[in-house]
Write an enzyme that holds these catalytic residues in place. Structure first.
Site, PDB file in Angstrom:
ATOM      1  N   ASP A  99      11.844  12.575   9.325  1.00 37.01           N
ATOM      2  CA  ASP A  99      11.690  12.112  10.691  1.00 37.01           C
ATOM      3  C   ASP A  99      10.647  13.057  11.329  1.00 37.01           C
ATOM      4  O   ASP A  99      10.298  14.094  10.734  1.00 37.01           O
ATOM      5  CB  ASP A  99      13.069  12.230  11.374  1.00 37.01           C
ATOM      6  CG  ASP A  99      12.994  12.070  12.868  1.00 37.01           C
ATOM      7  OD1 ASP A  99      12.317  11.134  13.322  1.00 37.01           O
ATOM      8  OD2 ASP A  99      13.626  12.879  13.583  1.00 37.01           O
ATOM      9  N   ASP A 101      10.215  13.846  15.356  1.00 37.87           N
ATOM     10  CA  ASP A 101      10.683  14.631  16.503  1.00 37.87           C
ATOM     11  C   ASP A 101      11.943  15.411  16.167  1.00 37.87           C
ATOM     12  O   ASP A 101      12.932  14.839  15.702  1.00 37.87           O
ATOM     13  CB  ASP A 101      10.978  13.701  17.694  1.00 37.87           C
ATOM     14  CG  ASP A 101       9.718  13.044  18.211  1.00 37.87           C
ATOM     15  OD1 ASP A 101       8.813  13.773  18.640  1.00 37.87           O
ATOM     16  OD2 ASP A 101       9.630  11.800  18.152  1.00 37.87           O
TER      17      ASP A 101
HETATM   18 MG   LIG Z   1      14.206  12.942  15.607  1.00 38.67          MG
END
Ligand SMILES: [Mg+2]
Length: 477
Positions: A99, A101
């Protein structure tokens, strides 16, 4: 690999259990063995002094706990460790997924203030909320992840894994709700399953109990509480459900209208925490012939600028597949949405995608198509994310990928768990529980009075510990 929190809980539990076993006379990790409970001896024809006997056992257990604490202090949990609750060999992993962020990129404390301020201004300017709410500022110590918000009653609270409200953690606005009121409101402290939000923070019964699981939701909880506080303090009638929706929409707009992305891109050094290890880790994986991919909900230019900052201009050379605006968790569940290619200028192309190519950036799509196009299935894939549900749960449960949870809160929680005071309290709590279990066979009135005192002590310690943990962990809740 699964959640580190679970691993930590298990290890802490094992430690406490070891303390308890030791106090109850069972060998544990080589610590001093407290002898088995002494038999109750009485002179023939006299009544046993139960009170004296039980308090002597209590003092023995206390001494045993004090002896135990230094050993535990010599065996502290490492706040920088990686915890595993399932066996896995990294040599079996061929593909690494990430992922973006709060997984590859970490943000400074300024970001939550930015989100809070921007959403607060949208409430004032677009939803016509009173300008006076501008006096409220983001308090990073107000809330932690995982709290529940009762949308109808406008209260924020901590609910445990068994759906019990943790008394003392219920807040209306910025003030704590007394326990008696909570118990009256919920007819006890249990919240039925059907009122709880699902995996993704939604509830099947409309807006009832929303759980905030995202790191980005910290400013949302804070803003909700501040606006509630303003209306309550000023005796203004309002509909809590509408307030919740307005705050939710404002926070969402900070993301989808690009306010947050533009602010970060304009001052990357202020908002993104540079970590030189990120490039080193990715480069090492690439050197060892591992495939890598990125699946993020964030937009292309935003991710590109951030990755250039933390990894370097050539970051895309390290990744075999890059997917932006994936709309997780729908990405993992929705089979319909096709992949689209994004060109260098960020324009969406409409060509049908037959192959996910290195060097390209794709938008949307879905996991089923991703698996078909890449063949990256099952336990040879290890995917890292920070959202327990939308990043990790589906992948593990439905698709058999290995998952790694990035939990930034864990380091500070472990530091607290390593303090002498915490260890002392928890060890004594466990020992006292063991003592109660052992001595509850004495049913006479005198013994029961002593046991009641011990139970009262245990309850008060738990209460103080809960409050202290909540405060130290950065939550007033
Ligand atoms: Mg995230």
């Amino acid at each position: 690999m699964a959640t580190a929190a679970a691993a930590v809980a298990r290890r802490a539990g094992a430690r406490a259990a070891a303390a308890l076993l030791s106090a109850c006379g069972t060998a544990a990790r080589g610590w001093r063995r407290a002898g088995p409970a002494r038999p109750l001896c009485t002179a023939p024809g006299t009544a046993p002094d139960m009170k004296g006997y039980l308090w002597e056992r209590y003092r023995e257990a206390k001494r045993s706990t004090e002896d135990l604490v230094p050993s535990i202090m010599n065996n502290l949990l490492n706040p920088d460790a990686i915890f595993s609750n399932n066996e896995m060999s990294l040599s079996d992993i061929e593909i690494y997924g990430f992922d973006y962020d709060y997984t590859l990129v970490f943000y400074s404390k300024h970001l939550h203030t930015l989100i809070f301020n921007a959403a607060r201004d949208l409430l004032i300017n677009e939803h016509r909320y009173p300008v006076e709410i501008r006096k409220y500022e983001y308090d990073p110590n107000f809330a932690i992840r995982g709290l529940h918000y009762d949308v109808q009653r406008a209260v924020l609270m901590k609910i445990d894994a068994f759906h019990y409200i943790q008394l003392g953690t219920v807040y209306r606005g910025l003030s704590v709700v007394p326990d008696e009121e909570v118990i009256e409101m919920y007819e006890g402290s249990h919240v039925p399953l059907e009122q709880m939000s699902d995996f993704y923070g939604k509830s099947s019964h409309g807006n009832t109990m929303k759980q905030f699981m995202d790191i980005f939701s910290l400013p949302e909880m804070s803003l909700l509480s501040c606006v509630n506080e303003y209306f309550l303090k000023n005796n203004i009638d309002y509909e809590p459900v509408h307030l919740y929706k307005d705050v939710k929409d404002s926070i969402r707009d900070v993301h989808i209208k690009g306010i947050m992305y533009r602010a970060i891109e304009a001052d990357i050094e202020k908002y993104i925490c540079y970590a030189e290890q990120t490039r080193a880790v990715l480069a090492k994986l690439a050197d060892h012939g591992k495939k890598m991919f990125l699946i993020t909900n964030s937009p292309s230019s935003f991710v590109d600028k951030g990755m250039r900052y933390i990894v370097g201009k050539d970051w895309r050379d390290l990744f075999d597949v890059v997917i932006v605006q994936a709309e997780k968790p729908n990405f993992f569940n929705d089979k319909r949405r096709p992949f689209r290619k994004v060109n260098e200028k960020g324009v969406l192309l409409w060509d049908k995608i037959h192959k996910l190519q290195k060097g390209q950036i794709y938008k949307q799509g879905n996991l089923y198509e991703f698996l078909k196009l890449t063949g990256w299935r099952g336990s040879k894939v290890l995917y890292f994310g920070d959202h327990i549900y939308s990043d990790l749960a589906d992948l593990t449960l439905k698709h058999g990928w290995r998952t790694g949870a990035i939990i930034p809160e864990l380091r500070s929680e472990l530091k607290i768990m390593n303090t002498e005071q915490y260890i002392q309290t928890m060890t004594w709590l466990q020992t006292l529980t063991g003592l109660l279990e052992q001595m509850q066979v004495h049913r006479d009135a005198e013994s029961q009075l002593v046991l009641q005192e011990w139970k009262k002590e245990r309850k008060e310690m738990r209460w103080h510990q809960l409050n202290k943990e909540a405060c130290t962990l950065g939550a007033k809740l």
